[in-house]
Design a protein around this motif. Structure first.
Motif, PDB file in Angstrom:
ATOM      1  N   UNK A 152      32.115 -23.445 -14.344  1.00 18.15           N
ATOM      2  CA  UNK A 152      33.542 -23.579 -14.015  1.00 18.15           C
ATOM      3  C   UNK A 152      34.218 -24.624 -14.894  1.00 18.15           C
ATOM      4  N   UNK A 153      33.530 -25.755 -15.108  1.00 22.57           N
ATOM      5  CA  UNK A 153      34.119 -26.833 -15.905  1.00 22.57           C
ATOM      6  C   UNK A 153      34.368 -26.343 -17.330  1.00 22.57           C
ATOM      7  N   UNK A 154      33.449 -25.503 -17.836  1.00 21.16           N
ATOM      8  CA  UNK A 154      33.603 -24.989 -19.200  1.00 21.16           C
ATOM      9  C   UNK A 154      34.868 -24.149 -19.319  1.00 21.16           C
ATOM     10  N   UNK A 155      35.068 -23.244 -18.356  1.00 22.32           N
ATOM     11  CA  UNK A 155      36.265 -22.399 -18.401  1.00 22.32           C
ATOM     12  C   UNK A 155      37.519 -23.269 -18.312  1.00 22.32           C
ATOM     13  N   UNK A 156      37.511 -24.217 -17.365  1.00 23.56           N
ATOM     14  CA  UNK A 156      38.697 -25.048 -17.162  1.00 23.56           C
ATOM     15  C   UNK A 156      39.009 -25.890 -18.389  1.00 23.56           C
ATOM     16  N   UNK A 157      37.968 -26.416 -19.023  1.00 21.79           N
ATOM     17  CA  UNK A 157      38.187 -27.345 -20.126  1.00 21.79           C
ATOM     18  C   UNK A 157      38.577 -26.627 -21.407  1.00 21.79           C
ATOM     19  N   UNK A 158      38.118 -25.380 -21.580  1.00 21.27           N
ATOM     20  CA  UNK A 158      38.292 -24.757 -22.891  1.00 21.27           C
ATOM     21  C   UNK A 158      39.360 -23.678 -22.941  1.00 21.27           C
ATOM     22  N   UNK A 159      39.774 -23.205 -21.762  1.00 19.04           N
ATOM     23  CA  UNK A 159      40.730 -22.099 -21.745  1.00 19.04           C
ATOM     24  C   UNK A 159      42.017 -22.476 -22.482  1.00 19.04           C
ATOM     25  N   UNK A 160      42.445 -23.724 -22.316  1.00 22.67           N
ATOM     26  CA  UNK A 160      43.708 -24.138 -22.905  1.00 22.67           C
ATOM     27  C   UNK A 160      43.697 -24.101 -24.422  1.00 22.67           C
ATOM     28  N   UNK A 161      42.537 -24.251 -25.005  1.00 23.39           N
ATOM     29  CA  UNK A 161      42.466 -24.353 -26.460  1.00 23.39           C
ATOM     30  C   UNK A 161      42.016 -23.039 -27.099  1.00 23.39           C
ATOM     31  N   UNK A 162      41.452 -22.126 -26.264  1.00 30.89           N
ATOM     32  CA  UNK A 162      40.934 -20.892 -26.835  1.00 30.89           C
ATOM     33  C   UNK A 162      42.091 -20.031 -27.333  1.00 30.89           C
ATOM     34  N   UNK A 163      42.010 -19.597 -28.587  1.00 32.43           N
ATOM     35  CA  UNK A 163      43.052 -18.740 -29.138  1.00 32.43           C
ATOM     36  C   UNK A 163      42.898 -17.362 -28.509  1.00 32.43           C
ATOM     37  N   UNK A 164      43.951 -16.847 -27.864  1.00 34.84           N
ATOM     38  CA  UNK A 164      43.773 -15.598 -27.146  1.00 34.84           C
ATOM     39  C   UNK A 164      43.425 -14.483 -28.117  1.00 34.84           C
ATOM     40  N   UNK A 165      42.419 -13.682 -27.742  1.00 35.37           N
ATOM     41  CA  UNK A 165      41.961 -12.612 -28.622  1.00 35.37           C
ATOM     42  C   UNK A 165      40.765 -13.011 -29.473  1.00 35.37           C
ATOM     43  N   UNK A 166      40.363 -14.303 -29.437  1.00 41.76           N
ATOM     44  CA  UNK A 166      39.184 -14.710 -30.213  1.00 41.76           C
ATOM     45  C   UNK A 166      37.933 -14.487 -29.370  1.00 41.76           C
ATOM     46  N   UNK A 167      36.740 -14.530 -30.012  1.00 39.20           N
ATOM     47  CA  UNK A 167      35.501 -14.345 -29.247  1.00 39.20           C
ATOM     48  C   UNK A 167      35.345 -15.446 -28.216  1.00 39.20           C
ATOM     49  N   UNK A 168      35.822 -16.654 -28.558  1.00 40.42           N
ATOM     50  CA  UNK A 168      35.722 -17.774 -27.626  1.00 40.42           C
ATOM     51  C   UNK A 168      36.463 -17.442 -26.325  1.00 40.42           C
ATOM     52  N   UNK A 169      37.656 -16.886 -26.488  1.00 40.45           N
ATOM     53  CA  UNK A 169      38.483 -16.497 -25.345  1.00 40.45           C
ATOM     54  C   UNK A 169      37.758 -15.461 -24.495  1.00 40.45           C
ATOM     55  N   UNK A 170      37.174 -14.452 -25.169  1.00 43.80           N
ATOM     56  CA  UNK A 170      36.436 -13.416 -24.437  1.00 43.80           C
ATOM     57  C   UNK A 170      35.214 -14.010 -23.754  1.00 43.80           C
ATOM     58  N   UNK A 171      34.562 -14.977 -24.433  1.00 42.66           N
ATOM     59  CA  UNK A 171      33.355 -15.577 -23.863  1.00 42.66           C
ATOM     60  C   UNK A 171      33.694 -16.292 -22.557  1.00 42.66           C
ATOM     61  N   UNK A 172      34.871 -16.941 -22.511  1.00 41.20           N
ATOM     62  CA  UNK A 172      35.267 -17.636 -21.284  1.00 41.20           C
ATOM     63  C   UNK A 172      35.506 -16.636 -20.160  1.00 41.20           C
ATOM     64  N   UNK A 173      36.075 -15.475 -20.489  1.00 42.47           N
ATOM     65  CA  UNK A 173      36.239 -14.440 -19.464  1.00 42.47           C
ATOM     66  C   UNK A 173      34.890 -13.893 -19.024  1.00 42.47           C
ATOM     67  N   UNK A 174      33.949 -13.791 -19.988  1.00 40.21           N
ATOM     68  CA  UNK A 174      32.611 -13.313 -19.640  1.00 40.21           C
ATOM     69  C   UNK A 174      31.957 -14.298 -18.674  1.00 40.21           C
ATOM     70  N   UNK A 175      32.203 -15.607 -18.869  1.00 44.85           N
ATOM     71  CA  UNK A 175      31.710 -16.604 -17.907  1.00 44.85           C
ATOM     72  C   UNK A 175      32.341 -16.323 -16.548  1.00 44.85           C
ATOM     73  N   UNK A 176      33.620 -15.960 -16.555  1.00 45.40           N
ATOM     74  CA  UNK A 176      34.304 -15.607 -15.318  1.00 45.40           C
ATOM     75  C   UNK A 176      33.607 -14.455 -14.606  1.00 45.40           C
TER      76      UNK A 176
END
Lengths: 292, 288
Positions: free
Chosen positions: B241-265
């Motif tokens: 949860x902390x990872x999603x909360x901390x990184x969502x703001x900086x993840x460029x939407x549409x990047x793999x990082x952004x998708x990875x945070x949703x996959x954590x979800x």
């Protein structure tokens, strides 16, 4: 009883919804008040707050809402059209500009203040100066003990801001990667990631083994700022308003506003105020560094 | 006229019931849509069992095993602390406490649920972390244990309320029978009442786990968030949860990082779903 407990939750929920509805009503029909939304950098939240309070005192017909969340959050909000001004403590990135153009948004950069990234340690720590190379070694995990950089025989607890922070992005590029984007250096996984500058300050104040980085504005009497040198044969410089202005302090950066195209109307008058001598005086009062 | 009103109300209730299911389905579809995009370039196994979380490097590495273990450590610690305390408090409130004290205790525990997690997180940073550092001679008090202790406080109200409810709903005849056979009060509690209430207790534990695993703000503040493979409770961990909360703001939407945070979800959603199914199964289990 569990049943009552459930009811309570439902009640809270209903009250919450009603309050939300009421809040939107108030904002929606706030007597024709003009509103400016400002989102972004945590480093700049307090500065933005100080500017807007002074500005609203002079222009009561304009309401300004400020929220933090990180530079990336602010720029993302600008791209999705949910903010008028994005505050950023780093420059907008190429992929963000590409995304903006795809969405028909044209980010315009306005330089509003400067800041020195200050390395803070506990006052009892004998170490008082480091080079950028030593800092990079600490944050990549090559140096794990204070005695390797002239301190006591203790493990180093290195603190960083989370990845949503412009300060973090700036620090990675200018310190960890030694100013070269192509450098393969990475933060060691063992670095503690703190959710805010305040959290870093709290931990450093109570932990003699900790080192962290914050904006100049967060420095208090309870922490010691380290003097920084670019390399072994250049001089160590203490972070302060005068060294950041003169450019002699090696880790300083610009604090920026981003707007969609040229600012107009109330957004323009706010930005004009920020750049005026009076607005720049507030910068100094908040322990940041004016641009002129 | 009356009939129409009845019909209208019936339909309204039906729609409300359906709406909540619809929302869950919509949220899940949204999560899947965003999260599954990650697996076009990252293998599922390397995502779940990868040991390195370097989301903004080049090339990025999305291994969430340290995050899963981080969540697991914090949750396990919190449950080990909260469950015995919670059951004991519930037994005291339901069976032992005088009536006037019972009311005070119940409101007190409900108040505990009203403390915002960011306040608990702040208290954790300022008081608990330095204290743990000194007790265990650590280099920093921001550890899995600090998170567990704070989250135990947050799970307590849930556990106490449900366990107390389960104890109160044990038929009076059981208790009377046990006392009539000459059992002491304590024997009655742990040989008769607790086994009879066991399904409620298990459900309470499950819901407590759900509460803890989904907690974000307090964990973000006091666990140190270092994405290392945890081996003890006395080291910093980074939770899902902390990872999603901390990184969502900086993840460029549409990047793999952004998708990875949703996959954590998605991972979190699946975990909570399993926990809720189990809790439900325990609650509806026929007592023997």
């Amino acid at each position: 009883m569990f049943k009552n407990w459930n009811l309570k939750i439902v009640n809270c929920f209903v009250v919450g919804i009603l309050m939300l509805g009421f809040a939107t009503l108030v904002v929606g029909c706030g007597g024709g008040k003009k509103a400016i939304q400002i989102k972004g950098s945590d480093t700049m939240v307090n500065l933005g707050q100080a500017w807007s309070e002074a500005f609203m005192a002079k222009n009561p017909e304009i309401a300004i809402a400020i929220t933090g969340g990180g530079s990336g959050t602010g720029i993302a909000a600008l791209l999705s059209g949910t903010t008028d001004i994005a505050q950023a403590s780093r420059n907008i990135e190429k992929k963000e500009i590409a995304l903006a153009n795809k969405k028909g948004i044209n980010p315009k950069e306005i330089h509003v203040a400067n800041d020195g990234i200050t390395l803070v340690v506990h006052p009892s720590n004998p170490v008082s100066k480091l080079t950028i190379k030593q800092l990079s070694d600490i944050y990549t995990g090559k140096v794990k003990n204070w005695k390797e950089v002239g301190g006591a025989d203790q493990k180093i607890v290195a603190l960083s801001r989370e990845r949503n922070s412009g300060t973090h992005v700036f620090f990675v590029e200018h310190v960890v990667k030694l100013g070269d984007k192509k450098n393969p250096n990475e933060f060691a996984p063992a670095i503690l990631m703190m959710p805010s500058s305040q959290a870093i300050v709290e931990e450093v104040t109570s932990n003699p083994q900790a080192v962290g980085y914050v904006g100049l504005g967060y420095l208090t009497k309870k922490e010691k700022a380290l003097a920084i040198a670019t390399s072994n044969n250049s001089s160590y410089v203490q972070p302060s308003v005068s060294t950041v202005t003169s450019g002699s302090y090696p880790i300083s950066r610009s604090l920026l506003f981003y707007t969609n195209g040229e600012p107009t109307d109330e957004v323009k008058s706010f930005i004009d105020y920020v750049l005026s001598p009076e607005g720049q005086k507030i910068v100094l009062k908040m322990d940041f560094v004016p641009i002129k | 006229m009356k009939k129409y009103a009845e019909l209208l109300i019936e339909k309204a209730i039906f729609l409300s019931g359906m709406a909540s299911i619809l929302f869950v389905v919509l949220i899940f579809i949204f999560l899947l849509k965003e999260g599954l995009s990650l697996f076009s370039d990252t293998k599922l196994l390397s995502f779940i069992f990868g040991r390195n979380w370097y989301p903004i490097s080049d090339p990025p590495q999305f291994g969430i095993l340290p995050l899963i273990l981080g969540s697991f450590f914090v949750t396990l610690g919190a449950i080990v602390i909260a469950v015995p305390l919670g059951i004991a408090s519930a037994v005291y409130i339901a069976e032992v406490a005088p009536v006037w004290l019972r009311e005070i205790l119940k409101s007190g525990i409900e108040l505990l649920a009203a403390i915002p997690s960011i306040v608990l997180g702040f208290i954790g940073i300022v008081t608990l972390a330095p204290w743990l550092k000194n007790i265990f001679h650590l280099s920093s008090g921001l550890t899995a244990l600090a998170g567990s202790i704070m989250l135990a406080f947050m799970a307590m109200p849930t556990i106490v309320s449900i366990v107390e409810d389960a104890i109160v709903s044990v038929p009076k005849s059981y208790k009377e029978g046990s006392v009539a056979l000459g059992a002491t009060r304590w024997q009655t509690i742990y040989r008769v009442i607790l086994p009879a209430a066991s399904s409620g207790i298990l459900a309470a534990v499950m819901l407590g786990i759900g509460r803890v695993i989904g907690e974000t703000m307090a964990v973000l503040m006091i666990t140190g968030n270092a994405a290392v493979m945890p081996t003890t409770f006395l080291q910093p961990v980074r939770t899902l949860t902390a990872t999603v909360a901390a990184e969502m703001g900086e993840a460029v939407s549409g990047s793999s990082h952004y998708y990875a945070l949703f996959a954590i979800g998605i991972v979190l959603f699946v975990i909570s779903f399993i926990i809720n199914i189990l809790a439900d199964a325990f609650l509806h289990r026929k007592t023997k």
